[in-house]
Design a protein around this motif. Structure first.
Motif, short mmCIF file in Angstrom:
data_model
loop_
_atom_site.label_atom_id
_atom_site.label_comp_id
_atom_site.label_asym_id
_atom_site.label_seq_id
_atom_site.Cartn_x
_atom_site.Cartn_y
_atom_site.Cartn_z
N ALA A 115 -4.01 -12.91 -0.42
CA ALA A 115 -4.67 -12.77 -1.52
C ALA A 115 -4.90 -11.27 -1.67
CB ALA A 115 -5.55 -13.52 -1.79
N LEU A 116 -5.49 -10.61 -0.57
CA LEU A 116 -5.81 -9.39 -0.56
C LEU A 116 -4.92 -8.41 -0.56
CD1 LEU A 116 -8.15 -7.09 -0.48
CD2 LEU A 116 -8.45 -7.50 2.10
N THR A 117 -3.76 -8.66 0.00
CA THR A 117 -2.38 -7.78 -0.09
C THR A 117 -1.91 -7.92 -1.63
OG1 THR A 117 -1.96 -8.29 2.16
CG2 THR A 117 -0.06 -7.76 0.81
N ALA A 118 -1.84 -8.88 -2.19
CA ALA A 118 -1.58 -8.96 -3.66
C ALA A 118 -2.12 -8.08 -4.38
CB ALA A 118 -1.57 -10.40 -4.07
N GLU A 119 -3.81 -8.28 -4.23
CA GLU A 119 -4.71 -7.48 -5.09
C GLU A 119 -4.63 -6.02 -4.57
OE1 GLU A 119 -6.95 -6.63 -8.04
OE2 GLU A 119 -6.44 -8.57 -7.49
N ALA A 120 -4.29 -5.69 -3.63
CA ALA A 120 -4.03 -4.17 -3.18
C ALA A 120 -2.70 -3.53 -3.88
CB ALA A 120 -3.95 -3.97 -1.71
N GLY A 121 -1.83 -4.46 -3.81
CA GLY A 121 -0.74 -4.30 -4.54
C GLY A 121 -0.89 -4.12 -5.98
N ARG A 122 -1.67 -5.02 -6.81
CA ARG A 122 -2.08 -4.49 -8.21
C ARG A 122 -2.73 -3.19 -8.35
NH1 ARG A 122 -2.11 -10.32 -7.70
NH2 ARG A 122 -4.21 -10.32 -7.12
N GLY A 123 -3.65 -3.21 -7.52
CA GLY A 123 -4.54 -1.77 -7.55
C GLY A 123 -3.21 -0.60 -7.45
N ILE A 124 -2.51 -0.70 -6.54
CA ILE A 124 -1.53 0.68 -6.27
C ILE A 124 -0.94 0.73 -7.44
CG2 ILE A 124 0.56 1.08 -5.08
CD1 ILE A 124 -0.83 -0.23 -2.50
N GLU A 125 -0.25 -0.50 -8.10
CA GLU A 125 0.34 -0.41 -9.42
C GLU A 125 -0.27 0.37 -10.63
OE1 GLU A 125 3.59 -0.62 -9.35
OE2 GLU A 125 3.43 -1.09 -7.20
N ARG A 126 -1.58 -0.01 -10.69
CA ARG A 126 -2.51 0.44 -11.52
C ARG A 126 -2.74 2.07 -11.48
NH1 ARG A 126 -5.25 -4.35 -10.95
NH2 ARG A 126 -6.84 -3.59 -9.56
N LEU A 127 -2.90 2.57 -10.10
CA LEU A 127 -3.31 3.83 -9.85
C LEU A 127 -1.72 4.86 -9.93
CD1 LEU A 127 -5.54 3.20 -6.63
CD2 LEU A 127 -6.03 4.27 -8.98
N ARG A 128 -0.58 4.32 -9.53
CA ARG A 128 0.76 4.89 -9.32
C ARG A 128 0.84 6.04 -10.57
NH1 ARG A 128 5.14 3.61 -6.21
NH2 ARG A 128 4.19 1.55 -6.16
N PRO A 129 0.46 5.45 -12.00
CA PRO A 129 0.95 6.46 -12.89
C PRO A 129 0.16 7.56 -12.89
CG PRO A 129 0.93 4.23 -13.88
CD PRO A 129 0.30 4.16 -12.28
N LEU A 130 -1.15 7.43 -12.34
CA LEU A 130 -1.86 8.96 -12.22
C LEU A 130 -1.52 9.99 -11.25
CD1 LEU A 130 -5.63 7.05 -12.26
CD2 LEU A 130 -4.31 7.82 -14.15
N ALA A 131 -0.60 9.58 -10.24
CA ALA A 131 -0.24 10.38 -9.28
C ALA A 131 1.37 9.96 -9.10
CB ALA A 131 -0.79 10.48 -7.99
N TRP A 183 3.83 6.68 -2.67
CA TRP A 183 2.80 5.44 -2.46
C TRP A 183 3.51 4.23 -1.46
CZ3 TRP A 183 -1.59 4.88 -5.15
CH2 TRP A 183 -1.53 6.05 -6.07
N VAL A 184 2.43 3.52 -0.95
CA VAL A 184 2.58 2.65 0.12
C VAL A 184 3.35 1.38 -0.73
CG1 VAL A 184 1.62 0.98 1.63
CG2 VAL A 184 0.76 3.34 1.56
N LYS A 185 4.34 0.60 0.14
CA LYS A 185 4.93 -0.10 -0.61
C LYS A 185 3.69 -1.36 -0.55
CE LYS A 185 9.83 0.48 -0.10
NZ LYS A 185 9.94 1.64 0.75
N PRO A 186 3.57 -2.20 -1.80
CA PRO A 186 2.56 -3.28 -1.68
C PRO A 186 2.70 -4.34 -0.66
CG PRO A 186 3.08 -2.85 -4.16
CD PRO A 186 4.07 -2.11 -2.95
N GLU A 187 3.88 -4.52 -0.46
CA GLU A 187 4.29 -5.46 0.64
C GLU A 187 3.81 -5.23 1.96
OE1 GLU A 187 8.08 -3.61 -0.23
OE2 GLU A 187 6.47 -4.54 -1.42
N GLY A 188 3.77 -3.77 2.23
CA GLY A 188 3.73 -3.11 3.53
C GLY A 188 2.08 -2.75 3.88
N VAL A 189 1.13 -3.19 2.82
CA VAL A 189 -0.21 -2.89 3.32
C VAL A 189 -0.59 -3.51 4.57
CG1 VAL A 189 -2.52 -3.23 2.26
CG2 VAL A 189 -0.73 -2.73 0.71
N HIS A 190 -1.24 -2.81 5.39
CA HIS A 190 -1.73 -3.07 6.65
C HIS A 190 -2.87 -2.08 7.13
CE1 HIS A 190 1.41 -0.15 7.42
NE2 HIS A 190 0.61 0.04 8.53
#
Length: 183
Positions: free
Chosen positions: A12-28, A33-40
């Protein structure tokens, strides 16, 4: 093999981090960027290690799991490393039972030190790396991402295992999983 020890934060937290990364990616868009499935959370980077050493790494790491119980961490807020005007790394803040995380990291470092692996940092600081600047001088766009992260709350996850990962071409493959088993 390029190896490191880490913990993951649950689906659940990995999925939410992935969504957060996708929201931030257009700003930079130029950042790496870290691949969402690789969050650790990396505990100790081992570097290039011959595959023949996997059994001794297993023998050193498996006992560590016996001394640690599963624990909860959360991710909220964040910041950057590097000069404020040209940061080099964007990270999310790790909260919750960080004392348990630090104890686990210290035991991993102690277990692997006799095998020739030393910790890069005097004191472990828990953070979730989200992106790195491609230019060596940093990327001002990461500062905008950090401002967006200030009020972010990505939830809580359960850490129930230590993982020895192999990093190959931007993908992380588990080579050993050690359950945290202290009751």
């Amino acid at each position: 093999m390029r190896l490191f020890t880490a913990v993951t934060l649950g689906d659940a937290l990995t999925a939410e981090a992935g969504r957060g990364i996708e929201r931030l990616r257009p700003l930079a868009p130029d950042a790496k960027w870290v691949k969402p499935e690789g969050v650790h959370l990396t505990l100790l980077f081992l570097g290039d290690v011959d595959a023949s050493r996997l059994p001794e790494l297993r023998d050193a790491l498996e006992p560590v799991g016996l001394y640690h119980a599963p624990f909860a961490l959360s991710v909220a807020g964040g910041g950057t490393f590097g000069p404020p005007s040209h940061p080099r790394v964007l990270w999310a803040d790790v909260r919750g039972d960080t004392a348990a995380l630090k104890a686990l990291q210290a035991d991993v470092a102690r277990a692997l030190e006799p095998l020739g692996f030393a910790s890069e940092h005097a004191e472990y600081t828990a953070h979730l790396t989200l992106a790195r600047a491609r230019p060596l001088r940093g990327d001002p766009a990461l500062a905008a991402c950090a401002r967006e992260l200030r009020d972010a709350k990505w939830g809580e996850g359960r850490v129930d295992r230590l993982v020895l990962f192999e990093s190959a071409q931007g993908h992380y493959a588990p080579r050993l999983e050690v359950p945290l088993e202290r009751g």
